[in-house]
Design an enzyme around this catalytic site. Sequence first.
Site, PDB file in Angstrom:
ATOM      1  N   HIS A 103       0.803  -1.223   0.000  1.00 46.67           N
ATOM      2  CA  HIS A 103       0.000   0.000   0.000  1.00 46.67           C
ATOM      3  C   HIS A 103       0.835   1.272   0.000  1.00 46.67           C
ATOM      4  CE1 HIS A 103      -3.425  -2.735   0.871  1.00 46.67           C
ATOM      5  NE2 HIS A 103      -3.966  -1.909   0.002  1.00 46.67           N
ATOM      6  N   GLU A 159     -11.971 -10.238  -4.561  1.00 52.33           N
ATOM      7  CA  GLU A 159     -10.532 -10.239  -4.280  1.00 52.33           C
ATOM      8  C   GLU A 159     -10.103 -11.415  -3.405  1.00 52.33           C
ATOM      9  OE1 GLU A 159      -9.424  -6.369  -2.836  1.00 52.33           O
ATOM     10  OE2 GLU A 159     -10.982  -6.311  -1.332  1.00 52.33           O
ATOM     11  N   CYS A 188     -10.034  -3.081 -10.695  1.00 56.81           N
ATOM     12  CA  CYS A 188      -9.345  -1.903 -10.152  1.00 56.81           C
ATOM     13  C   CYS A 188      -8.017  -2.243  -9.482  1.00 56.81           C
ATOM     14  CB  CYS A 188     -10.256  -1.157  -9.176  1.00 56.81           C
ATOM     15  SG  CYS A 188     -10.772  -2.164  -7.774  1.00 56.81           S
TER      16      CYS A 188
END
Length: 607
Positions: free
Chosen positions: A195, A437, A508
């Site tokens: 991240h 996911e 995405c």
Amino acid sequence: MTERRLRGIGVSPGTALAPAIVVRFEFPEVTDRSIGPDEVEAEIARLRQAIAEVSAELEDLRGKVLERAGPEESGIFDAQILMVQDPDFLAGVEFLIRKNLLSAETAFEFKALEARELWAGTGSSILRERLTDLTATHRRVLHRLTGRQDPEWWAGDLGGEVIIVARELSPGLTVQLDREHVVGLVSEEGTRTSHAAILAHSLGIPAVMGVTGALDRIRSGATVLLDGLSGRLILDPTPDEIYQAQALSSRRHRLDLELETAASGPTVTPDGHPLAVLANVDLPEELDAALRHGAEGVGLLRTEFLVTGRTEVPTEDEQAEYFARVAEAFRPGPVVIRTFDLGGDKFPSAFRTSPEPNPFLGWRSIRVCLDEPEIFRPQLRAILRAARGRNVRLMLPLVTTVEEVRAVRALLVEERAELARRGQPAVDELPVGVMIETPAAVILADRLAAECDFFSVGTNDLTQYTLAVDRGNARLAARFQPHHPAVLAQLRHVLDVGHARGLEVSLCGEMASEPLWAILLAGLGFRTLSVAPPSLPLIKWVLRTVPLAAAREGAARALALDTAAEVEATLLEVTRAHIDLRLLGLRDALPGERGGASLRERSAPDS
Ligand code: PEP
Ligand code: MG
């Protein structure tokens, strides 16, 4: 490779040239010192004085950051102030001074190391994120007590532009960076889908992660030339190397500008198929870039970064205002608001959670939200409010069960009623989407389709959970393959199920920001891709250049292959027929020549 050259994973493109600041999060050297019983009170007074001074320093920094960056960024200092004044910790230090007759710095260092070991030993990335804050505050106190200068490397006066070099960059740290001065990032840990890397990319800060030995080989003050596309670093570059890099950088910049102009407007393939390219937005400051680069909407509005690095969760009003602002900016395009995806490597100081041995398999994401209604309900209300009269959708991360979707729908009914009770306008029909996911969500796709309005595939996590490869582990970077046959088969399944049920299926994950994979995804049947704002021009241009028929043929061939290396070779071949691969930062290798690692080792366009 000479000693001056280092290599890692280019996670955020761009060139940077600046002195390095090596952030070791280490304490200054403390010489152990005993004291006499008559010195105890003086040492305790010295300790309290140091705590008061550091608290004042942190207050001061908070004020400066508030002025320069706003309340979100300044909130981090609230946590640090609480840490430095922690009464239990200070009582422990005073106890050591009194009972063991240790100097203030010796006692403080002892307790600080004890706390650090305790936190670090858990192996929890949640605590590691907080550990950075804890260590930073303890370091400040020790520098006061030992009378040494603390290298003020961030948020304070950096003087000029710098490149931060650290072992690991947490999202909390990245979000706080003084973006005026920090022009580049280097870390030993981390990969393209960690991240912190996603944030650096979104913010447009050139970054190279996974640089083995960076801390040993780079000294503070050394000039670093960093290429965030190829992942290359040169220490103390020669004037010629600098000239070459600057020339390359300006060529890339010109290309970017050309792409930006060319890519504004709709994305239609050369054979006439319209595709939608939306933006992933992590922080409010990315909105401009997303709009400038022609995003047709926001396919993923990450909301957890509004919390990361703060001590408080933003209020319902703050969130409603932000969501409405984003939706207005992209009107009539859609804005897909993802509910807080906290946990994993993103746990802000606002949360007091106990450490977990496997945070990515732990209390994460939708699980946190459903367990913490006082955090989740205000967010749902904010979305319901902002969605009225606007093209807003809600999306749930890390879904593994049908019950999770049902539970959120039930909460939405309750919160809509609550808003009605308050007389606050809210939307009647809010599209609710599920992020695909986890393999569980793929397998349950048909049942989830019955519960929701759209799917969006998050390949960062889907790859991690399918291949059992930690998305943030630099050592496994080459094994992190979103184009692995096991992942591709799942994408095929989700598209088939979604389309059969009349659901829009978008994607995405970072995969969509990679030109080769964007072609593969279009070929598989994705009509909507959401990418990091800096990648918008390139991805739109790529999709406008490669005919969909060629992408489809490539995808059909890819689905039949056995290995990720073969998939990559096939996509290189398909792409090469339409685009000079050097323009994409890909060496024009023969199919299969460079194996599965070539995307991770992108070379400069002209090399
Ligand atoms: C993903 O997992 O692919 C995704 C888009 O979500 P995040 O990267 O925020 O986990
Ligand atoms: Mg995810």
